[in-house]
Design an enzyme around this catalytic site. Structure first.
Site, mmCIF file in Angstrom:
data_model
loop_
_atom_site.group_PDB
_atom_site.id
_atom_site.type_symbol
_atom_site.label_atom_id
_atom_site.label_comp_id
_atom_site.label_asym_id
_atom_site.label_seq_id
_atom_site.Cartn_x
_atom_site.Cartn_y
_atom_site.Cartn_z
ATOM 1 N N VAL A 154 0.870 -1.170 0.000
ATOM 2 C CA VAL A 154 0.000 0.000 0.000
ATOM 3 C C VAL A 154 0.909 1.223 0.000
ATOM 4 O O VAL A 154 1.931 1.224 0.680
ATOM 5 C CB VAL A 154 -0.906 0.025 1.255
ATOM 6 N N CYS A 155 0.562 2.228 -0.794
ATOM 7 C CA CYS A 155 1.257 3.519 -0.760
ATOM 8 C C CYS A 155 2.747 3.320 -1.099
ATOM 9 O O CYS A 155 3.075 2.572 -2.027
ATOM 10 C CB CYS A 155 1.032 4.170 0.611
ATOM 11 N N THR A 156 3.646 3.961 -0.358
ATOM 12 C CA THR A 156 5.069 3.820 -0.657
ATOM 13 C C THR A 156 5.620 2.445 -0.272
ATOM 14 O O THR A 156 6.821 2.202 -0.440
ATOM 15 C CB THR A 156 5.908 4.907 0.046
#
Lengths: 266, 266
Positions: A154-156
């Site tokens: 998720v995300c970075t």
């Protein structure tokens, strides 16, 4: 206190009068459920749970963003027999990027067995870079990836997968990190809520993990179960604003968003 | 391991060559930010944070549902100067309804000062009923409520507010608990993502806390800031299914959703 305590005694008395099973039904969560299901709560702790569902490991590291793992865990924990473990380099509390919250890692990498799914959350700059540079995290991810059905982020968190050498040719990440993703890992950034590339599934920023985990829920079970989980967590999103898509945001709003993020982080 | 470690050394070397500040910018999260904001991360720990933003207390109790508090905390933690504290009857880890995760309460009720916002998450049956019956929780909520600007709940957290005598005439709750809410507290159930009644804001089930917290973000700051926070958490929801609204769900899907919930809980 006397007055207000009297007030709530009414609730206690009513509850006591209802008795155990009736009170559970009265609380509404079990309305219409067969009696057997209503008693599922007595089956004991995680260790005693029947391990007939997916074994899911969620990697925590210092400075992670709170919703990145917790959105997906809320969704995936409702899958039949799901065995979810929060894991980190060492057991114990792991604090978020803002420092406001700590989630407990119940197992160290070294104590973690085979996983069907591994999930890597994102973090602020400090946390993401430290995780990318942490050989224990990279080694754990590569080891887990050999056996997973799905390796997810998720995300970075996708940058951490990249640092471990696990990205394919297409991925997504936090909107502000797309250039870094492409430049550093030679990966094509795809501006979707989640991107499936082989057995690697990357989600966009923070809240996109919820959308990704419903997709993953269907892959791990079936679409009907995933739809029921969506209802179970009442995920019928109606944000009061429509400003969550970076492709439609003004440069000023993007700058403010990044400033708020930077200032909120330790 | 030697081969894979060599592989990631490339990343480490590249990162080292970039140096500190440049690497932060390269990670993309700070792209376009003024230098000052990019250094906000050095300002120290929570204790040293300038207390110029809202003081927000999030009540944890055994068996809470993970996303109920963590969605709002992710959003509200991005508000300028926000001071968010996870609180419980006693300090220490508090485990969720499924037992998969524990979040740390950093302060006990007795150690908690005045709050601008208090937030009560929901839980499964066992946790909700225990919280409703817990005099320490009810007393704390009543005490905090005297001074709050906003007293808020997510999911069955509204039943806990009800047990403390803090609901007005209209509220929302988890979809399956609406009859219990109305019967027990004489409150009109409003099937919206969040319901504002005086200074009490109740949110619907689980994920509705995210929508509610964006509304709350605007009340605590302004709409532009709330919109920027929505972008900061990339909240542009696109669930793969559309089954999150109980009013549109079939009886069979509702039964399955409740069965999955019951079976997932300890």
């Amino acid at each position: 206190m006397t007055n207000s305590d009297n007030r709530t005694d009414t609730t206690t008395t009513r509850r006591a009068a209802l008795g155990g099973a009736a009170a559970l039904a009265a609380a509404g969560l079990t309305a219409g459920l067969p009696a057997a299901a209503a008693h599922a709560g007595t089956k004991g702790d995680t260790a005693g749970r029947t391990a007939d569902g997916p074994r899911i490991g969620v990697v925590l590291y210092d400075g992670f963003s709170l919703l990145d793992p917790t959105g997906p865990v809320e969704v995936l924990s409702r899958l039949p027999g799901a065995d979810i473990t929060m894991i980190a380099e060492r057991r114990g509390p792991v604090r978020t990027d803002t420092g406001h919250t700590a989630v407990v890692a119940d197992r160290a990498f070294a104590e973690t067995g085979e996983l069907d799914v591994v999930l890597v959350p994102g973090a602020g700059n400090r946390g993401t870079i430290a995780a990318m540079e942490n050989p224990a995290i990279r080694r754990f991810l590569r080891r887990a990836h050999r056996r997973t059905r799905f390796t997810t982020s998720v995300c970075t968190g996708s940058l951490v997968l990249g640092a471990a050498g696990l990205l394919g040719t297409r991925a997504t990440t936090y909107w502000a990190s797309k250039d870094y993703l492409e430049t550093t890992f030679g990966v094509t950034y795809v501006p979707e809520r989640y991107v499936h590339d082989g057995k690697v599934i990357t989600a966009a920023g923070v809240s996109a993990g919820i959308d990704m985990s419903l997709h993953l829920a269907a892959l791990l079970t079936d679409e009907r179960t995933a739809r029921a989980v969506q209802l179970a967590v009442e995920y019928d999103p109606q944000p009061p604003y429509d400003s969550g898509n970076a492709a439609e945001a003004s440069p000023e709003l993007k700058e403010l968003a990044l400033r708020l993020l930077a200032e909120s982080q330790q």
